[in-house]
Design a protein around this motif. Structure first.
Motif, PDB file in Angstrom:
ATOM      1  N   UNK A 119       0.839  -1.197   0.000  1.00 33.70           N
ATOM      2  CA  UNK A 119       0.000   0.000   0.000  1.00 33.70           C
ATOM      3  C   UNK A 119       0.875   1.248   0.000  1.00 33.70           C
ATOM      4  N   UNK A 120       0.516   2.201  -0.837  1.00 31.86           N
ATOM      5  CA  UNK A 120       1.237   3.482  -0.910  1.00 31.86           C
ATOM      6  C   UNK A 120       0.223   4.608  -1.068  1.00 31.86           C
ATOM      7  N   UNK A 121       0.537   5.798  -0.586  1.00 37.09           N
ATOM      8  CA  UNK A 121      -0.352   6.940  -0.838  1.00 37.09           C
ATOM      9  C   UNK A 121      -0.349   7.282  -2.331  1.00 37.09           C
ATOM     10  N   UNK A 122      -1.479   7.716  -2.841  1.00 31.66           N
ATOM     11  CA  UNK A 122      -1.518   8.199  -4.220  1.00 31.66           C
ATOM     12  C   UNK A 122      -0.660   9.449  -4.345  1.00 31.66           C
ATOM     13  N   UNK A 123      -0.684  10.293  -3.321  1.00 28.57           N
ATOM     14  CA  UNK A 123       0.155  11.487  -3.269  1.00 28.57           C
ATOM     15  C   UNK A 123       0.931  11.462  -1.957  1.00 28.57           C
ATOM     16  N   UNK A 124       2.233  11.389  -2.042  1.00 33.49           N
ATOM     17  CA  UNK A 124       3.032  11.289  -0.831  1.00 33.49           C
ATOM     18  C   UNK A 124       2.980  12.557   0.023  1.00 33.49           C
ATOM     19  N   UNK A 125       2.629  13.690  -0.601  1.00 32.67           N
ATOM     20  CA  UNK A 125       2.530  14.914   0.199  1.00 32.67           C
ATOM     21  C   UNK A 125       1.206  14.972   0.968  1.00 32.67           C
ATOM     22  N   UNK A 126       0.314  13.999   0.704  1.00 28.55           N
ATOM     23  CA  UNK A 126      -0.933  13.876   1.477  1.00 28.55           C
ATOM     24  C   UNK A 126      -1.041  12.420   1.940  1.00 28.55           C
ATOM     25  N   UNK A 127      -0.203  12.003   2.887  1.00 23.84           N
ATOM     26  CA  UNK A 127      -0.168  10.585   3.287  1.00 23.84           C
ATOM     27  C   UNK A 127      -1.471  10.058   3.867  1.00 23.84           C
ATOM     28  N   UNK A 128      -2.324  10.955   4.381  1.00 23.32           N
ATOM     29  CA  UNK A 128      -3.595  10.512   4.953  1.00 23.32           C
ATOM     30  C   UNK A 128      -4.711  10.483   3.909  1.00 23.32           C
ATOM     31  N   UNK A 129      -4.373  10.805   2.662  1.00 23.82           N
ATOM     32  CA  UNK A 129      -5.381  10.822   1.604  1.00 23.82           C
ATOM     33  C   UNK A 129      -5.594   9.459   0.984  1.00 23.82           C
ATOM     34  N   UNK A 130      -5.946   9.457  -0.296  1.00 21.76           N
ATOM     35  CA  UNK A 130      -6.242   8.210  -0.996  1.00 21.76           C
ATOM     36  C   UNK A 130      -4.989   7.356  -1.124  1.00 21.76           C
ATOM     37  N   UNK A 131      -5.178   6.036  -1.006  1.00 19.77           N
ATOM     38  CA  UNK A 131      -4.055   5.098  -1.074  1.00 19.77           C
ATOM     39  C   UNK A 131      -4.296   4.073  -2.179  1.00 19.77           C
ATOM     40  N   UNK A 132      -3.208   3.562  -2.703  1.00 15.41           N
ATOM     41  CA  UNK A 132      -3.251   2.493  -3.701  1.00 15.41           C
ATOM     42  C   UNK A 132      -2.877   1.188  -3.022  1.00 15.41           C
ATOM     43  N   UNK A 133      -3.727   0.176  -3.157  1.00 16.12           N
ATOM     44  CA  UNK A 133      -3.457  -1.153  -2.615  1.00 16.12           C
ATOM     45  C   UNK A 133      -3.209  -2.125  -3.760  1.00 16.12           C
ATOM     46  N   UNK A 134      -2.157  -2.906  -3.647  1.00 11.46           N
ATOM     47  CA  UNK A 134      -1.892  -4.014  -4.565  1.00 11.46           C
ATOM     48  C   UNK A 134      -1.767  -5.268  -3.701  1.00 11.46           C
TER      49      UNK A 134
END
Length: 314
Positions: free
Chosen positions: A111-126
């Motif tokens: 799992x990683x953030x879609x935008x690293x400057x907004x770590x609490x925002x949307x995330x990508x799960x693989x």
């Protein structure tokens, strides 16, 4: 009749990007999902299939709790994910999941953030199903032969396989490579053990792709790898060694916000009558590698029968 799932494009860049995303989510054989808070925003077709959903049901829009075995397991994942993202790292771990029919499996979540400057925002799960691999790793015979971190052969297994060739009368050429990662301690010091572990794992998996299926790649020490090359003479072993050296120099670790690169030295030795034991073969390969390191690193050296070295420029 127009397919509502694939509306016509008006030529704008946003439409093109959206069409590409739809095609990726439908056709790519990957379990990919976008998560916002405790809810799946949109998931790939393969993601749905992995969790037992099909044409009639879809995880998109559903709570992420639905795929976890308990409230505690669900909250624990999100707590660890928040901690990792705040430290600039992805979350990469094996988790027990539950399918729609109630059956369970083990998945590797990356799992990683879609935008690293907004770590609490949307995330990508693989997610990959690792149930079979996990069961294999739990067997005593597997753990006795493999390095737990990289999943490569360990030193004991490497030496056992090498011993089958030392002193053999089959007269087929056999070579050994000793690989020493240059300045790995700097990676460990500057980035920490977790990032360094992921680097070693990725490096080990990359090495496997550079040799034949019949060859054996092993991790013998912290940042030392070895390759056993059956039916391979010194000339072709040099070619393999140079390919490995250049591949390591080109390898990039991208782990969250962390980026690094290293180089390596490779020692080459072909089994010969005066190398009468496993220890002497490994010693010869190690000496050749040390010679490469002493010359400045990022190079290959070949041990020859008179105890000298031949250079293969890096």
């Amino acid at each position: 009749m127009q397919d509502p799932a694939n509306p016509p494009l008006d030529g704008s860049s946003n439409d093109v990007i959206a069409a590409r995303m739809r095609a990726l989510l439908v056709r790519a054989p990957m379990a990919v999902g976008f998560v916002q808070g405790p809810r799946f925003e949109v998931v790939s077709e393969y993601f749905n299939q992995l969790f037992g959903h099909g044409d009639e049901t879809d995880l998109s829009g559903q709570a992420t709790r639905s795929v976890h075995v308990s409230d505690g397991a669900h909250s624990g994942v999100f707590e660890r994910m928040a901690q990792a993202f705040a430290a600039g790292r992805p979350l990469d771990e094996e988790i027990e999941y539950v399918r729609q029919d109630g059956s369970r499996f083990w998945g590797r979540l990356q799992a990683t953030p879609v935008h690293w400057d907004v770590p609490a925002g949307e995330a990508l799960w693989v997610i990959d199903d690792v149930t079979a691999a996990r069961q294999l790793r739990m067997q005593p015979t597997w753990t006795a032969k493999h390095d737990a971190l990289t999943e490569l052969a360990n030193r004991r297994e490497f030496e056992r396989r090498l011993a089958e060739h030392v002193g053999s009368r089959r007269h087929e050429p056999v070579s050994v490579l000793w690989i020493d990662v240059d300045k790995f301690q700097e990676v460990l010091t500057s980035m920490g053990s977790e990032v360094a572990d992921h680097f070693l794992y990725g490096l080990g998996q990359m090495l496997v792709t550079k040799v034949r299926a019949s060859d054996l790649v092993a991790r013998l020490e912290t940042d030392h790898f070895a390759v056993l090359l059956p039916d391979c003479d010194q000339h072709y072993a040099q070619i393999v060694a140079e390919k490995i050296r250049s591949s390591i120099a080109a390898y990039r670790l991208r782990w969250g916000l962390h980026r690094t690169r290293v180089k390596a030295c490779v020692g080459v030795v072909q089994l010969q009558p005066n190398l009468e034991s496993v220890e002497s073969v490994i010693g010869a390969a190690t000496l050749a590698c040390a010679e490469a390191k002493a010359s400045g690193g990022d190079s290959v050296r070949v041990f020859v029968s008179n105890g000298g070295f031949e250079e293969l420029a890096g």
